[in-house]
Design a protein around this motif. Structure first.
Motif, PDB file in Angstrom:
ATOM      1  N   GLN A  79       0.855  -1.248  -0.274  1.00 18.10           N
ATOM      2  CA  GLN A  79       0.112  -0.008  -0.077  1.00 18.10           C
ATOM      3  C   GLN A  79       0.976   1.259  -0.073  1.00 18.10           C
ATOM      4  O   GLN A  79       0.407   2.172  -0.532  1.00 18.10           O
ATOM      5  CB  GLN A  79      -0.938  -0.119   1.196  1.00 18.10           C
ATOM      6  CG  GLN A  79      -2.003   1.036   1.373  1.00 18.10           C
ATOM      7  CD  GLN A  79      -2.848   0.870  -0.064  1.00 18.10           C
ATOM      8  OE1 GLN A  79      -3.410  -0.053  -0.411  1.00 18.10           O
ATOM      9  NE2 GLN A  79      -3.006   2.097  -0.882  1.00 18.10           N
TER      10      GLN A  79
ATOM     11  N   ILE B 174       1.908   1.618  -3.744  1.00 17.38           N
ATOM     12  CA  ILE B 174       0.925   2.368  -4.350  1.00 17.38           C
ATOM     13  C   ILE B 174       0.272   3.777  -3.928  1.00 17.38           C
ATOM     14  O   ILE B 174       0.031   4.571  -4.829  1.00 17.38           O
ATOM     15  CB  ILE B 174      -0.452   1.365  -4.264  1.00 17.38           C
ATOM     16  CG1 ILE B 174      -0.423   0.078  -4.617  1.00 17.38           C
ATOM     17  CG2 ILE B 174      -2.026   2.166  -4.539  1.00 17.38           C
ATOM     18  CD1 ILE B 174      -1.488  -1.106  -4.258  1.00 17.38           C
ATOM     19  N   ASP B 175       0.542   4.276  -2.782  1.00 15.35           N
ATOM     20  CA  ASP B 175       0.357   5.668  -2.347  1.00 15.35           C
ATOM     21  C   ASP B 175       1.269   6.593  -3.164  1.00 15.35           C
ATOM     22  O   ASP B 175       0.874   7.447  -3.560  1.00 15.35           O
ATOM     23  CB  ASP B 175       0.394   5.709  -0.678  1.00 15.35           C
ATOM     24  CG  ASP B 175      -0.819   5.096  -0.034  1.00 15.35           C
ATOM     25  OD1 ASP B 175      -1.731   4.833  -0.492  1.00 15.35           O
ATOM     26  OD2 ASP B 175      -0.583   5.011   1.247  1.00 15.35           O
TER      27      ASP B 175
ATOM     28  N   ASP C  82       0.106   6.293  -6.974  1.00 10.69           N
ATOM     29  CA  ASP C  82      -1.051   7.160  -7.259  1.00 10.69           C
ATOM     30  C   ASP C  82      -0.747   8.612  -7.484  1.00 10.69           C
ATOM     31  O   ASP C  82      -1.762   9.415  -8.154  1.00 10.69           O
ATOM     32  CB  ASP C  82      -2.044   6.791  -6.017  1.00 10.69           C
ATOM     33  CG  ASP C  82      -2.964   5.718  -6.233  1.00 10.69           C
ATOM     34  OD1 ASP C  82      -2.717   5.093  -7.238  1.00 10.69           O
ATOM     35  OD2 ASP C  82      -3.454   5.339  -5.064  1.00 10.69           O
TER      36      ASP C  82
ATOM     37  N   PRO D 289      -8.676  11.383  -5.772  1.00 11.76           N
ATOM     38  CA  PRO D 289      -7.565  10.274  -5.073  1.00 11.76           C
ATOM     39  C   PRO D 289      -8.042   9.866  -3.640  1.00 11.76           C
ATOM     40  O   PRO D 289      -7.635   8.924  -3.007  1.00 11.76           O
ATOM     41  CB  PRO D 289      -6.585  11.510  -4.772  1.00 11.76           C
ATOM     42  CG  PRO D 289      -7.112  12.551  -5.917  1.00 11.76           C
ATOM     43  CD  PRO D 289      -8.320  12.678  -6.081  1.00 11.76           C
TER      44      PRO D 289
ATOM     45  N   THR E 245      -7.798   4.650  -6.884  1.00  9.43           N
ATOM     46  CA  THR E 245      -6.566   4.170  -6.985  1.00  9.43           C
ATOM     47  C   THR E 245      -6.317   4.011  -8.481  1.00  9.43           C
ATOM     48  O   THR E 245      -7.270   3.285  -9.148  1.00  9.43           O
ATOM     49  CB  THR E 245      -6.173   3.327  -5.811  1.00  9.43           C
ATOM     50  OG1 THR E 245      -4.800   2.939  -6.122  1.00  9.43           O
ATOM     51  CG2 THR E 245      -6.711   1.892  -5.995  1.00  9.43           C
TER      52      THR E 245
ATOM     53  N   LYS F 104     -10.523   1.716  -1.551  1.00 10.69           N
ATOM     54  CA  LYS F 104     -10.480   2.680  -2.841  1.00 10.69           C
ATOM     55  C   LYS F 104     -10.595   1.727  -4.175  1.00 10.69           C
ATOM     56  O   LYS F 104     -10.365   0.509  -3.991  1.00 10.69           O
ATOM     57  CB  LYS F 104      -9.018   3.210  -3.069  1.00 10.69           C
ATOM     58  CG  LYS F 104      -8.794   4.199  -1.762  1.00 10.69           C
ATOM     59  CD  LYS F 104      -7.470   4.941  -2.225  1.00 10.69           C
ATOM     60  CE  LYS F 104      -7.101   6.231  -1.042  1.00 10.69           C
ATOM     61  NZ  LYS F 104      -5.971   6.865  -1.690  1.00 10.69           N
TER      62      LYS F 104
END
Length: 689
Positions: free
Chosen positions: A441, A444-445, A448, A475, A479, A620
């Protein structure tokens, strides 16, 4: 249920024809009505069919249950010895040899017939006299053409064409029926009813049994029950989680198709119990052995190791003998009727649960001009058929209502210490789900916030790729990457997206990668606006042969394919294991794709289900489910899909960097010099130290 009881009615309908065909074929070795060199071919084939007749009698009387392991091994060898590598150069199953002996016109045709007659082996074990009878009668009809005078090649081709076409009602329908009907329990009965400690059970499948199947089954018998149950539980739980993470209702489903390689029965027995506990009856469909149902790129079903991969390669495009629009429509017509007849069973089908194996040495095929190959027109016909079949399958088994899972284990050919490697793979398949979910994660953050990602190779790896990412409108609730842990793809460890094609460009290079059974060396692919423009490898002696190999195996005979997926693998534990045992280049794509960035060519991961919402564990919605090609389904579905999705991974030691770039020029380094550098991901580097 005993197969002879199961097929009793069907067998009685063809019993007289079966007996007449066997009697006629037994006479051929004594006759002198066919001239050389064809006489030798027909005598050889007649003796093979005669051996099948003896096998049928033996199986009907149950004599195989009384045979020793050594006797069963000898019989298995006799059935398959002609195509084993040491005998193949002088086998009629080899189109090159057949052409030398029988001439350029007749060699490929009679080698095709040879291949269909070999399908009588599994048919005998399954008690399918109708299948044996059909092949026998085609053989007799062609033999009759050669009596007294040599026929025109077209006459032989016509017999083979009508053999394939006339029996499509039975062969194609039976293949689909086996995929959906729990009533067909041939393999399941062997798995559940056999004493798995007595390896004689392996020979009841009617497949080639090599030392690999014997070794795997023997090794599994030495493992503690809790270990084997853990393997099965991981496999079953991965399938269940697939429905959970995709938000699909498993309670509506009643069946699951188990695809695996013979030798893993002890694990599969526990998996059957596990699936039944979650309300699913396992189905078992043998990988097709008749040309009309075979897939030239992979085996789909349950199967054993091939007695000769070159034989499989030589016959992969036997469909070129008959493939055209007429046969395509004939096959689709049978399928439409069969799907409608089986629509209730199709509606409760949950999807496939796959056990793959790996460890075989790399296979470098020999391309032979004598083998059948598809013309450009036939390639287009096959693409059209695949597209229409996928649409038909999706109509009766909607993609958005099913799931799947895949797990892989090593074969003994992986080398020493095999048992230690096997246990390490079990450990990798059961890594901490929650830990990886949190670390991924973090990645991914960062992604994004990016517009595109640059991937660079190092050393001899020339990769220089720019991957364009989809924009995010909200946002706080959207995602562009999926957080993938241990569900449909085991082991865990990747974040992935469907790239935006426009702006995706550059060179993808991998020094060594397995795609199916083929180990590609120095594979290169160039992209422009997300489409492949050039490709090469260094497996074979000429540039043209190498391009053909890439085109056939990776591009699936398409002129070009889009980049359907970009992912970053996080399973450094798997990579460290591969390095420790020196088997990185022997691991399957299922594991390798978690060991660095990977790129899939073909359809996206969401093909046929792009409109179904997908959510990450943080709530998300993953919005990058389409690209500029898949979205064409809204105008013309025939332009949207390619019926393939092939992953290619750059391992960490060939990787310089992965850096994400945002609109304001801000950079987000994910990997530098083959190591994770994003704060919060440092733990991933520990196995690499």
């Amino acid at each position: 249920m005993d197969v002879w009881t199961f097929w009793k009615e069907e067998n009685e309908e063809v019993r007289e024809r079966y007996e007449l065909s066997m009697e006629r074929i037994r006479q051929i070795p004594q006759e002198k009505t066919v001239v050389e060199p064809f006489k030798e071919y027909f005598i050889s084939m007649a003796r093979f069919v005669g051996m099948i007749g003896e096998l049928v009698q033996e199986l009907q009387e149950g004599k195989d249950r009384e045979m020793s392991l050594e006797e069963l091994q000898q019989e298995n060898f006799r059935l398959y010895q002609d195509i084993l590598p040491e005998n193949y150069e002088a086998s009629y199953g080899n189109p090159a040899w057949a052409s030398v002996k029988l001439g350029e016109e007749f060699g490929p045709l009679l080698s095709f017939l040879y291949g269909e007659l070999r399908g009588e082996i599994p048919a005998a074990y399954e008690g399918r006299l109708s299948v044996i009878t059909a092949a026998n009668e085609a053989f007799i009809e062609i033999y009759n053409l050669f009596e007294e005078e040599i026929p025109q090649a077209k006459e032989v081709r016509d017999v083979l064409y009508w053999y394939v076409s006339d029996y499509a009602d039975q062969t194609v329908r039976a293949w689909l029926w086996e995929r959906f009907h729990p009533e067909w329990s041939f393999a399941r009965d062997i798995i559940l009813e056999s004493d798995l400690s007595d390896l004689r059970y392996l020979y009841r499948f009617g497949e080639y049994i090599s030392s690999s199947e014997l070794s795997v089954a023997s090794f599994l018998n030495t493992l503690p029950e809790e270990t084997v149950r853990s393997m099965a539980d991981t496999y079953v739980e991965g399938f269940r989680k697939g429905f959970q993470v995709m938000g699909r209702d498993l309670s509506k489903k009643k069946t699951v198709l188990i695809r695996y390689e013979v030798g893993f029965e002890r694990m599969i027995r526990w998996a059957i119990e596990g699936f039944e506990k979650i309300g699913l009856t396992p189905l078992f469909c043998r990988a097709p052995y008749q040309v009309i149902n075979r897939n030239p790129n992979r085996k789909v079903g349950w199967y054993s190791s091939s007695p000769n991969r070159q034989y499989d390669y030589d016959h992969r495009y036997d469909s070129a003998l008959y493939m055209g629009n007429t046969l395509k429509e004939r096959k689709l017509s049978v399928l439409r009727t069969a799907f409608e007849d089986f629509k209730e069973e199709a509606a409760v089908y949950a999807g496939p649960a796959v056990v793959e194996t790996f460890g075989q040495p790399g296979f470098t095929p020999v391309n032979k001009p004598e083998c059948f190959s598809l013309s450009s027109h036939q390639e287009e016909v096959v693409r059209s058929y695949n597209n229409e079949f996928t649409q038909l399958m999706n109509r009766y088994v909607p993609e958005e209502e099913t799931s799947f899972t895949i797990i892989a284990f090593p074969r003994p050919e992986i080398g020493e210490p095999y048992e230690e490697i096997f246990r390490e793979v079990i450990r990798i398949n059961t890594l901490d789900y929650n830990k990886y979910q949190k670390i991924q994660q973090v990645i991914i953050d960062a992604l994004d916030q990016a517009d595109y990602v640059k991937i660079l190779g190092k050393g001899e790896n020339c990769t220089d790729l720019t991957v364009q990412l989809h924009p995010i409108a909200h946002p706080d609730r959207e995602t562009k990457f999926e957080n993938c842990v241990a569900d449909v793809n085991i082991p865990l460890g990747e974040v992935f997206t469907s790239p935006k094609l426009q702006g995706t460009k550059g060179l993808l290079n991998v020094k060594s990668v397995y795609i199916g059974e083929f180990q590609f060396k120095n594979l290169k692919m160039e992209f422009e606006d997300g489409r492949i423009t050039e490709y090469s490898c260094e497996n074979l002696s000429s540039l043209e042969e190498n391009k053909d190999l890439v085109r056939q195996v990776i591009l699936k005979n398409h002129e070009s394919l889009p980049m359907g997926e970009f992912a970053i693998g996080t399973n450094t534990t798997a990579y460290a294991m591969g390095r420790k045992y020196g088997i990185v280049d022997r691991l399957p794509i299922l594991i390798v794709e978690k060991m660095g960035p990977h790129f899939a060519v073909g359809d996206t991961c969401y093909s046929w289900a792009e409109d179904c919402p997908m959510y990450n564990p943080d709530g998300k919605e993953m919005i990058a489910r389409d690209n500029e090609i898949s979205i064409l389904r809204k105008e013309d579905v025939a332009k949207a899909y390619f019926s393939c999705h092939t992953d290619i991974t750059i391992p960490y030691d060939e990787l310089d960097s992965i850096i994400a770039y945002g609109k304001d020029g801000k950079t987000f380094p994910i990997i530098q010099d083959g190591r994770f550098v994003l704060p919060g991901t440092e733990e991933l580097n520990q196995p690499l130290s």
